[in-house]
Design a protein around this motif. Structure first.
Motif, PDB file in Angstrom:
ATOM      1  N   ILE A 102       0.868  -1.181   0.000  1.00 10.69           N
ATOM      2  CA  ILE A 102       0.000   0.000   0.000  1.00 10.69           C
ATOM      3  C   ILE A 102       0.900   1.225   0.000  1.00 10.69           C
ATOM      4  CG2 ILE A 102      -1.754   1.306   1.259  1.00 10.69           C
ATOM      5  CD1 ILE A 102      -2.677  -1.343   2.495  1.00 10.69           C
ATOM      6  N   ILE A 103       0.862   2.007  -1.074  1.00  9.36           N
ATOM      7  CA  ILE A 103       1.716   3.179  -1.219  1.00  9.36           C
ATOM      8  C   ILE A 103       0.888   4.430  -0.939  1.00  9.36           C
ATOM      9  CG2 ILE A 103       3.278   4.457  -2.735  1.00  9.36           C
ATOM     10  CD1 ILE A 103       4.283   1.664  -2.303  1.00  9.36           C
ATOM     11  N   ASN A 104       1.207   5.147   0.143  1.00  8.92           N
ATOM     12  CA  ASN A 104       0.494   6.377   0.519  1.00  8.92           C
ATOM     13  C   ASN A 104      -1.017   6.208   0.330  1.00  8.92           C
ATOM     14  OD1 ASN A 104       3.388   7.565   0.076  1.00  8.92           O
ATOM     15  ND2 ASN A 104       2.228   9.173   1.107  1.00  8.92           N
ATOM     16  N   GLY A 105      -1.560   5.258   1.045  1.00  4.47           N
ATOM     17  CA  GLY A 105      -2.968   4.946   0.913  1.00  4.47           C
ATOM     18  C   GLY A 105      -3.843   5.716   1.887  1.00  4.47           C
ATOM     19  N   CYS A 106      -4.948   6.281   1.364  1.00  4.91           N
ATOM     20  CA  CYS A 106      -6.020   6.788   2.226  1.00  4.91           C
ATOM     21  C   CYS A 106      -6.938   5.603   2.487  1.00  4.91           C
ATOM     22  CB  CYS A 106      -6.770   7.926   1.542  1.00  4.91           C
ATOM     23  SG  CYS A 106      -5.823   9.450   1.383  1.00  4.91           S
ATOM     24  N   VAL A 107      -6.758   4.949   3.606  1.00  3.69           N
ATOM     25  CA  VAL A 107      -7.436   3.686   3.888  1.00  3.69           C
ATOM     26  C   VAL A 107      -8.803   3.908   4.530  1.00  3.69           C
ATOM     27  CG1 VAL A 107      -7.245   1.460   5.076  1.00  3.69           C
ATOM     28  CG2 VAL A 107      -5.181   2.579   4.181  1.00  3.69           C
ATOM     29  N   ASP A 108      -8.880   4.849   5.471  1.00  2.00           N
ATOM     30  CA  ASP A 108     -10.117   5.054   6.220  1.00  2.00           C
ATOM     31  C   ASP A 108     -10.245   6.532   6.569  1.00  2.00           C
ATOM     32  OD1 ASP A 108     -12.238   3.318   8.057  1.00  2.00           O
ATOM     33  OD2 ASP A 108     -11.677   5.219   8.962  1.00  2.00           O
ATOM     34  N   LEU A 109     -11.258   7.188   6.011  1.00  2.00           N
ATOM     35  CA  LEU A 109     -11.411   8.633   6.176  1.00  2.00           C
ATOM     36  C   LEU A 109     -11.625   9.013   7.638  1.00  2.00           C
ATOM     37  CD1 LEU A 109     -11.578  11.281   4.512  1.00  2.00           C
ATOM     38  CD2 LEU A 109     -14.061  10.980   4.485  1.00  2.00           C
ATOM     39  N   TYR A 110     -12.432   8.248   8.356  1.00  2.00           N
ATOM     40  CA  TYR A 110     -12.740   8.576   9.749  1.00  2.00           C
ATOM     41  C   TYR A 110     -11.466   8.623  10.594  1.00  2.00           C
ATOM     42  CZ  TYR A 110     -15.184   8.454  14.248  1.00  2.00           C
ATOM     43  OH  TYR A 110     -15.644   8.745  15.511  1.00  2.00           O
ATOM     44  N   VAL A 111     -10.599   7.669  10.406  1.00  2.00           N
ATOM     45  CA  VAL A 111      -9.376   7.566  11.210  1.00  2.00           C
ATOM     46  C   VAL A 111      -8.312   8.557  10.754  1.00  2.00           C
ATOM     47  CG1 VAL A 111      -7.414   6.042  11.745  1.00  2.00           C
ATOM     48  CG2 VAL A 111      -9.770   5.176  11.903  1.00  2.00           C
ATOM     49  N   GLN A 112      -8.198   8.782   9.457  1.00  2.00           N
ATOM     50  CA  GLN A 112      -7.073   9.536   8.928  1.00  2.00           C
ATOM     51  C   GLN A 112      -7.341  11.018   8.685  1.00  2.00           C
ATOM     52  OE1 GLN A 112      -6.249   5.965   5.991  1.00  2.00           O
ATOM     53  NE2 GLN A 112      -4.506   7.342   5.878  1.00  2.00           N
ATOM     54  N   GLU A 113      -8.599  11.446   8.679  1.00  2.00           N
ATOM     55  CA  GLU A 113      -8.919  12.771   8.157  1.00  2.00           C
ATOM     56  C   GLU A 113      -8.231  13.913   8.907  1.00  2.00           C
ATOM     57  OE1 GLU A 113     -11.119  15.461   5.507  1.00  2.00           O
ATOM     58  OE2 GLU A 113      -9.897  13.645   5.497  1.00  2.00           O
ATOM     59  N   THR A 114      -8.203  13.891  10.240  1.00  2.00           N
ATOM     60  CA  THR A 114      -7.618  15.030  10.968  1.00  2.00           C
ATOM     61  C   THR A 114      -6.107  15.115  10.793  1.00  2.00           C
ATOM     62  OG1 THR A 114      -7.481  13.744  13.018  1.00  2.00           O
ATOM     63  CG2 THR A 114      -9.444  15.125  12.698  1.00  2.00           C
ATOM     64  N   SER A 115      -5.502  14.070  10.263  1.00  2.00           N
ATOM     65  CA  SER A 115      -4.051  14.144  10.031  1.00  2.00           C
ATOM     66  C   SER A 115      -3.714  15.157   8.943  1.00  2.00           C
ATOM     67  CB  SER A 115      -3.497  12.773   9.634  1.00  2.00           C
ATOM     68  OG  SER A 115      -3.938  12.390   8.333  1.00  2.00           O
ATOM     69  N   ALA A 116      -4.678  15.488   8.075  1.00  2.00           N
ATOM     70  CA  ALA A 116      -4.411  16.445   6.994  1.00  2.00           C
ATOM     71  C   ALA A 116      -4.079  17.832   7.549  1.00  2.00           C
ATOM     72  CB  ALA A 116      -5.583  16.499   6.019  1.00  2.00           C
ATOM     73  N   PRO A 117      -4.958  18.460   8.357  1.00  2.00           N
ATOM     74  CA  PRO A 117      -4.572  19.756   8.924  1.00  2.00           C
ATOM     75  C   PRO A 117      -3.393  19.664   9.889  1.00  2.00           C
ATOM     76  CG  PRO A 117      -6.675  19.014   9.839  1.00  2.00           C
ATOM     77  CD  PRO A 117      -6.362  18.111   8.685  1.00  2.00           C
ATOM     78  N   GLU A 118      -3.277  18.559  10.606  1.00  2.00           N
ATOM     79  CA  GLU A 118      -2.135  18.412  11.524  1.00  2.00           C
ATOM     80  C   GLU A 118      -0.821  18.389  10.746  1.00  2.00           C
ATOM     81  OE1 GLU A 118      -3.045  14.867  13.625  1.00  2.00           O
ATOM     82  OE2 GLU A 118      -4.792  15.724  14.638  1.00  2.00           O
ATOM     83  N   PHE A 119      -0.779  17.592   9.684  1.00  2.00           N
ATOM     84  CA  PHE A 119       0.416  17.521   8.852  1.00  2.00           C
ATOM     85  C   PHE A 119       0.728  18.877   8.232  1.00  2.00           C
ATOM     86  CE2 PHE A 119       2.346  16.921   4.647  1.00  2.00           C
ATOM     87  CZ  PHE A 119       3.441  16.120   4.941  1.00  2.00           C
ATOM     88  N   ALA A 120      -0.302  19.529   7.708  1.00  2.00           N
ATOM     89  CA  ALA A 120      -0.092  20.814   7.032  1.00  2.00           C
ATOM     90  C   ALA A 120       0.393  21.886   8.005  1.00  2.00           C
ATOM     91  CB  ALA A 120      -1.380  21.272   6.356  1.00  2.00           C
ATOM     92  N   TYR A 121      -0.133  21.883   9.228  1.00  2.00           N
ATOM     93  CA  TYR A 121       0.180  22.959  10.168  1.00  2.00           C
ATOM     94  C   TYR A 121       1.555  22.785  10.821  1.00  2.00           C
ATOM     95  CZ  TYR A 121      -0.071  26.143  14.129  1.00  2.00           C
ATOM     96  OH  TYR A 121       0.202  27.127  15.043  1.00  2.00           O
ATOM     97  N   ASN A 122       1.787  21.667  11.493  1.00  2.00           N
ATOM     98  CA  ASN A 122       3.056  21.571  12.222  1.00  2.00           C
ATOM     99  C   ASN A 122       3.600  20.154  12.389  1.00  2.00           C
ATOM    100  OD1 ASN A 122       1.334  20.525  14.135  1.00  2.00           O
ATOM    101  ND2 ASN A 122       1.823  22.001  15.746  1.00  2.00           N
ATOM    102  N   LYS A 123       3.018  19.160  11.716  1.00  2.00           N
ATOM    103  CA  LYS A 123       3.517  17.801  11.908  1.00  2.00           C
ATOM    104  C   LYS A 123       4.279  17.254  10.709  1.00  2.00           C
ATOM    105  CE  LYS A 123       0.711  16.110  15.703  1.00  2.00           C
ATOM    106  NZ  LYS A 123      -0.152  15.012  16.217  1.00  2.00           N
ATOM    107  N   ASN A 124       4.427  18.057   9.649  1.00  2.00           N
ATOM    108  CA  ASN A 124       5.324  17.611   8.587  1.00  2.00           C
ATOM    109  C   ASN A 124       6.756  17.818   9.062  1.00  2.00           C
ATOM    110  OD1 ASN A 124       6.535  20.210   7.192  1.00  2.00           O
ATOM    111  ND2 ASN A 124       4.354  20.663   7.520  1.00  2.00           N
ATOM    112  N   SER A 125       7.682  17.112   8.433  1.00  2.00           N
ATOM    113  CA  SER A 125       9.070  17.093   8.905  1.00  2.00           C
ATOM    114  C   SER A 125       9.928  18.200   8.332  1.00  2.00           C
ATOM    115  CB  SER A 125       9.711  15.746   8.536  1.00  2.00           C
ATOM    116  OG  SER A 125       8.939  14.680   9.019  1.00  2.00           O
ATOM    117  N   TYR A 126       9.322  19.111   7.582  1.00  2.00           N
ATOM    118  CA  TYR A 126      10.120  20.062   6.818  1.00  2.00           C
ATOM    119  C   TYR A 126       9.927  21.504   7.255  1.00  2.00           C
ATOM    120  CZ  TYR A 126      10.798  15.836   4.232  1.00  2.00           C
ATOM    121  OH  TYR A 126      11.129  14.534   3.920  1.00  2.00           O
ATOM    122  N   GLY A 127       9.239  21.698   8.372  1.00  2.00           N
ATOM    123  CA  GLY A 127       9.067  23.052   8.904  1.00  2.00           C
ATOM    124  C   GLY A 127       8.239  23.952   8.024  1.00  2.00           C
ATOM    125  N   ILE A 128       7.382  23.372   7.202  1.00  2.00           N
ATOM    126  CA  ILE A 128       6.551  24.149   6.282  1.00  2.00           C
ATOM    127  C   ILE A 128       5.180  24.383   6.915  1.00  2.00           C
ATOM    128  CG2 ILE A 128       5.394  24.158   4.032  1.00  2.00           C
ATOM    129  CD1 ILE A 128       7.734  22.417   3.011  1.00  2.00           C
TER     130      ILE A 128
END
Length: 289
Positions: free
Chosen positions: A24-50
């Motif tokens: 499974i390559i970068n799979g969106c498997v389950d929207l309920y479980v994964q959805e809030t990771s989108a704003p979290e990743f975008a705001y401050n949980k990506n590894s690149y300080g963006i």
């Protein structure tokens, strides 16, 4: 399960599919479980300080997920309707399609869309401009080559996507749905049937980011899920190279985060993707081979 039916004779006219490994390559498997990771990743949980979104946008996205009649509630309504009216997931029940399309559209617009609407960083790669042209379509020439098609045993031309098919899926709210058993349960069944499962996520992808991928991997409840959850991360190395990623692995199941890769890991990191999947298919240690 279909293989078992074929072997028992209860499913006739079919051949056993010799599946040994699922990747499974970068799979969106389950929207309920994964959805809030989108704003979290975008705001401050990506590894690149963006900072892909502002603090206000981050809070707005989380509020849109959790508020009454928000993303979370709509997903639940979709699942409830599907269980009672379309348990086979055929997409032919109007009320179910309406509920699930509502969930899909709302979540994409109100939770994921704040990052997209800023038009700064790419959907599939937070380190790229939103006008992202990678990977290109050069592979289409290769896959259209007659010798390549003959070697693959493919009688038709390769088509990268179909807007007609995509629209048909969207009209059923496919993004918000689960199949009759649930995708986590499907993965668990594979693992408990002796099938290798390798979840591989490029850590620059926003669309199906590795934060949500990790959550998805930890949501798979199979006979050894406790041992998998307790396993630590190890650096993935190719020979004497610097680490190319990190992996959590126990037995047949692995979750690998690949550094400096966007959504399609084999395009960004072909060598690394090859070795990670090869090691999984051979039942080897993903970290060291």
């Amino acid at each position: 399960e279909q293989n078992a039916r074929i072997r028992s004779g209860s499913l006739r006219g079919a051949k056993v599919l010799n599946l040994t490994t699922l990747g499974i390559i970068n799979g969106c498997v389950d929207l309920y479980v994964q959805e809030t990771s989108a704003p979290e990743f975008a705001y401050n949980k990506n590894s690149y300080g963006i900072a892909g979104i502002t603090l206000d946008e981050y809070n707005s996205a989380l509020e849109a997920f959790s508020r009454k009649d928000g993303c979370q509630d709509r997903i639940c309504k979709c699942h409830h309707a599907a269980r009672s009216q379309d348990p086979g997931m055929y997409g032919n029940a109007t009320d179910v399609n309406t509920a699930c399309e509502s969930a899909s559209d709302f979540c994409q617009n109100e939770v994921e869309g704040l990052y997209i609407n800023r038009k700064m960083w790419a959907f599939y790669d937070i380190a790229h401009c939103y006008l992202d042209a990678f990977p290109g379509f050069e592979v289409l020439d290769y896959l259209a080559d007659k010798e390549v098609r003959e070697a693959l045993g493919v009688p038709v031309n390769f088509t990268v996507l179909s807007n007609t098919v995509g629209k048909a899926f969207n009209l059923t709210g496919d993004y918000a749905r689960r199949d009759p058993r649930g995708y986590f349960e499907d993965i668990a069944t594979l693992l408990d049937s002796g099938i290798q499962v390798a979840m591989v996520y490029g850590d620059r992808d926003y669309a199906c980011n590795w934060i949500g991928g990790e959550r998805a991997s930890l949501s798979v409840k199979y006979s050894q899920s406790d041992e998998f959850s307790a396993a630590g991360y190890a650096n993935v190395k190719l020979g004497d190279s610097d680490p190319v990623g990190q992996v959590r692995q126990h037995g047949l199941f692995s979750f690998t985060r690949v550094f400096q890769s966007g959504h399609i890991v084999p395009a960004y990191k072909p060598k690394e993707a090859y070795h990670i999947l090869h090691r999984s298919m051979q039942g080897m240690d993903i970290a060291t081979g």
